[in-house]
Write an enzyme that holds these catalytic residues in place. Sequence first.
Site, mmCIF file in Angstrom:
data_model
loop_
_atom_site.group_PDB
_atom_site.id
_atom_site.type_symbol
_atom_site.label_atom_id
_atom_site.label_comp_id
_atom_site.label_asym_id
_atom_site.label_seq_id
_atom_site.Cartn_x
_atom_site.Cartn_y
_atom_site.Cartn_z
ATOM 1 N N GLU A 87 -1.354 6.389 -4.729
ATOM 2 C CA GLU A 87 -1.353 5.112 -5.437
ATOM 3 C C GLU A 87 -2.719 4.441 -5.428
ATOM 4 O OE1 GLU A 87 3.017 3.906 -3.711
ATOM 5 O OE2 GLU A 87 1.370 2.492 -3.574
ATOM 6 N N CYS A 113 -8.186 -0.994 -5.558
ATOM 7 C CA CYS A 113 -7.789 -0.519 -4.223
ATOM 8 C C CYS A 113 -7.425 0.952 -4.344
ATOM 9 C CB CYS A 113 -6.587 -1.362 -3.770
ATOM 10 S SG CYS A 113 -5.804 -0.770 -2.280
ATOM 11 N N CYS A 124 1.362 4.152 11.843
ATOM 12 C CA CYS A 124 1.651 2.752 12.170
ATOM 13 C C CYS A 124 3.121 2.441 11.875
ATOM 14 C CB CYS A 124 0.744 1.823 11.380
ATOM 15 S SG CYS A 124 -0.996 2.174 11.667
ATOM 16 N N CYS A 127 4.182 0.711 8.454
ATOM 17 C CA CYS A 127 3.592 1.195 7.204
ATOM 18 C C CYS A 127 4.428 2.297 6.571
ATOM 19 C CB CYS A 127 2.183 1.711 7.487
ATOM 20 S SG CYS A 127 1.382 2.451 6.061
ATOM 21 N N SER A 225 -8.329 -3.065 10.479
ATOM 22 C CA SER A 225 -6.920 -3.466 10.501
ATOM 23 C C SER A 225 -6.552 -3.719 11.961
ATOM 24 C CB SER A 225 -6.040 -2.355 9.918
ATOM 25 O OG SER A 225 -6.224 -2.278 8.544
ATOM 26 N N HIS A 227 -4.412 -6.464 13.477
ATOM 27 C CA HIS A 227 -2.966 -6.737 13.513
ATOM 28 C C HIS A 227 -2.392 -7.203 14.854
ATOM 29 C CE1 HIS A 227 -3.451 -4.929 9.688
ATOM 30 N NE2 HIS A 227 -3.035 -3.717 9.953
ATOM 31 N N CYS A 344 0.843 -0.542 0.276
ATOM 32 C CA CYS A 344 0.630 0.867 -0.015
ATOM 33 C C CYS A 344 1.868 1.688 0.313
ATOM 34 C CB CYS A 344 -0.591 1.390 0.740
ATOM 35 S SG CYS A 344 -0.349 1.560 2.490
HETATM 36 N N1 SAH Z 1 -5.508 3.178 6.830
HETATM 37 C C1 SAH Z 1 -6.361 2.103 6.561
HETATM 38 C C2 SAH Z 1 -6.414 1.712 5.110
HETATM 39 C C3 SAH Z 1 -5.139 1.775 4.361
HETATM 40 S S1 SAH Z 1 -3.810 0.728 4.883
HETATM 41 C C4 SAH Z 1 -5.975 0.898 7.401
HETATM 42 O O1 SAH Z 1 -4.905 0.904 8.001
HETATM 43 O O2 SAH Z 1 -6.784 -0.035 7.444
HETATM 44 C C5 SAH Z 1 -4.160 -0.695 3.921
HETATM 45 C C6 SAH Z 1 -3.592 -1.978 4.462
HETATM 46 O O3 SAH Z 1 -2.210 -2.080 4.094
HETATM 47 C C7 SAH Z 1 -3.677 -2.100 5.965
HETATM 48 O O4 SAH Z 1 -4.379 -3.265 6.346
HETATM 49 C C8 SAH Z 1 -2.225 -2.181 6.344
HETATM 50 O O5 SAH Z 1 -2.075 -2.973 7.452
HETATM 51 C C9 SAH Z 1 -1.551 -2.758 5.113
HETATM 52 N N2 SAH Z 1 -0.108 -2.562 5.102
HETATM 53 C C10 SAH Z 1 0.584 -1.467 5.478
HETATM 54 N N3 SAH Z 1 1.923 -1.690 5.381
HETATM 55 C C11 SAH Z 1 2.065 -2.954 4.916
HETATM 56 C C12 SAH Z 1 3.191 -3.770 4.588
HETATM 57 N N4 SAH Z 1 4.432 -3.324 4.695
HETATM 58 N N5 SAH Z 1 2.949 -5.042 4.149
HETATM 59 C C13 SAH Z 1 1.687 -5.493 3.979
HETATM 60 N N6 SAH Z 1 0.594 -4.766 4.271
HETATM 61 C C14 SAH Z 1 0.775 -3.507 4.729
HETATM 62 FE FE1 SF4 Z 2 -1.679 2.857 9.529
HETATM 63 FE FE2 SF4 Z 2 -3.333 2.518 7.406
HETATM 64 FE FE3 SF4 Z 2 -2.292 4.947 7.992
HETATM 65 FE FE4 SF4 Z 2 -0.683 3.030 7.069
HETATM 66 S S1 SF4 Z 2 -2.359 3.969 5.969
HETATM 67 S S2 SF4 Z 2 -0.265 4.459 8.791
HETATM 68 S S3 SF4 Z 2 -1.613 1.208 7.985
HETATM 69 S S4 SF4 Z 2 -3.680 3.760 9.268
#
Ligand code: SAH
Ligand code: SF4
Length: 360
Positions: A87, A113, A124, A127, A225, A227, A344
């Site tokens: 995406e 993005c 995570c 996610c 990130s 959190h 994402c």
């Molecule tokens: N892997 C990298 C970049 C991609 S994730 C990272 O984690 O920074 C992009 C962003 O989407 C991250 O900041 C993550 O915390 C956020 N994200 C993931 N799941 C989410 C959700 N359910 N609601 C809002 N943001 C989310």
């Molecule tokens: Fe974590 Fe970013 Fe990977 Fe999602 S895309 S699992 S937020 S590191």
Amino acid sequence: MKENILDLSKEELSQIIKPSFRAKQVFQWIYHKYVHSFEEMNNLPKDLRTSLEEKYTFTPLQIVKIENSSDGSRKYLFSLHDGYTVESVLLPMKKEEFDEEGNLLHHTKYTICISSQVGCKIGCSFCLTAKEGFKRNLSTGEILAQVLEIKKDNNIAQNRRVNIVYMGMGEPLDNIQNVSKAVSIFADLDGLAISPRRQTISTSGLSSQIKKLGLMDLGVLLAISLHAVDDKLREELMPINKAYNIESIINAVKEFPIDARKRVMFEYLMMKNVNDDIASAKKLVKLLDGIKSKVNLIYFNPHFGSTYQRPEEKDVKAFQQYLIDHGVLCTIRQSKGLDISAACGQLKEKTKKELENDHA
Ligand code: SAH
Ligand code: SF4
């Protein structure tokens, strides 16, 4: 198998195509005129076009689906040559503005993005991308093509520069080679001419890779990130914290070369009753002491099967106010495209469900 032309930098191309000014022409056709075949490159000799046609393919992506949001953002689902999908999102950040006489002050400002991997290894707990596990890294060409196809699909003129955030699917620093090459090709003035200072790499905090990226000195911007402000909670949310704890991330950030006018962004995903309290805000202020930073608060976007909840607006605002009152720059991410399955991985999940329903 034929190689994809988008995987090559202009320098690499000029080793292959002689005389080397031809490489510049090919680059301009691809990145300025958005062509999808060598046939259209009519200032190139016919035999060169034919030999390139035999060796290289063009776009590595096909648009599978587009979702439009009421705020103007558009989410793209692309399929790759092996059937996997990723995406990307086009986000209009600032609408065009005119002065009183109707003269254009500035065009709409866009941020795109993009994804860096199919799936993600980091796992995570909040996610959706994590749920599908890791499939593979995106190639440099697949990273570049997301921006190219979105610019083309929206008729965004070649000279209109966009900002890029590596905040789609995947962990960019787990694919540092292809991502860093993409950063440089994006910046090529015969290409998309997107300066590294308009590109932000978002990472879950792979401290050793942050150091490596810093040593490359690309001039790219960094987003962490974060959190969570203590290791125990962060380990629950992001298992990677066992390998790279908060202290190691902060140390890596402190060494990271950053333009004097810029700041490192700390993303803080807020989840109700998990990390949205003032005590956490207080710890965050302490952690960021001495770092030129800005904090971006993000509302957790619930998805099917997620155990976390969206935080209350009053708690997000109070958290922000605390940071501001203590001298930390802090914005709240406007949930662009909340109505189009924002975060994402969510468009993909939705499409899968719709397809299942179609076949039911
Ligand atoms: N892997 C990298 C970049 C991609 S994730 C990272 O984690 O920074 C992009 C962003 O989407 C991250 O900041 C993550 O915390 C956020 N994200 C993931 N799941 C989410 C959700 N359910 N609601 C809002 N943001 C989310
Ligand atoms: Fe974590 Fe970013 Fe990977 Fe999602 S895309 S699992 S937020 S590191």
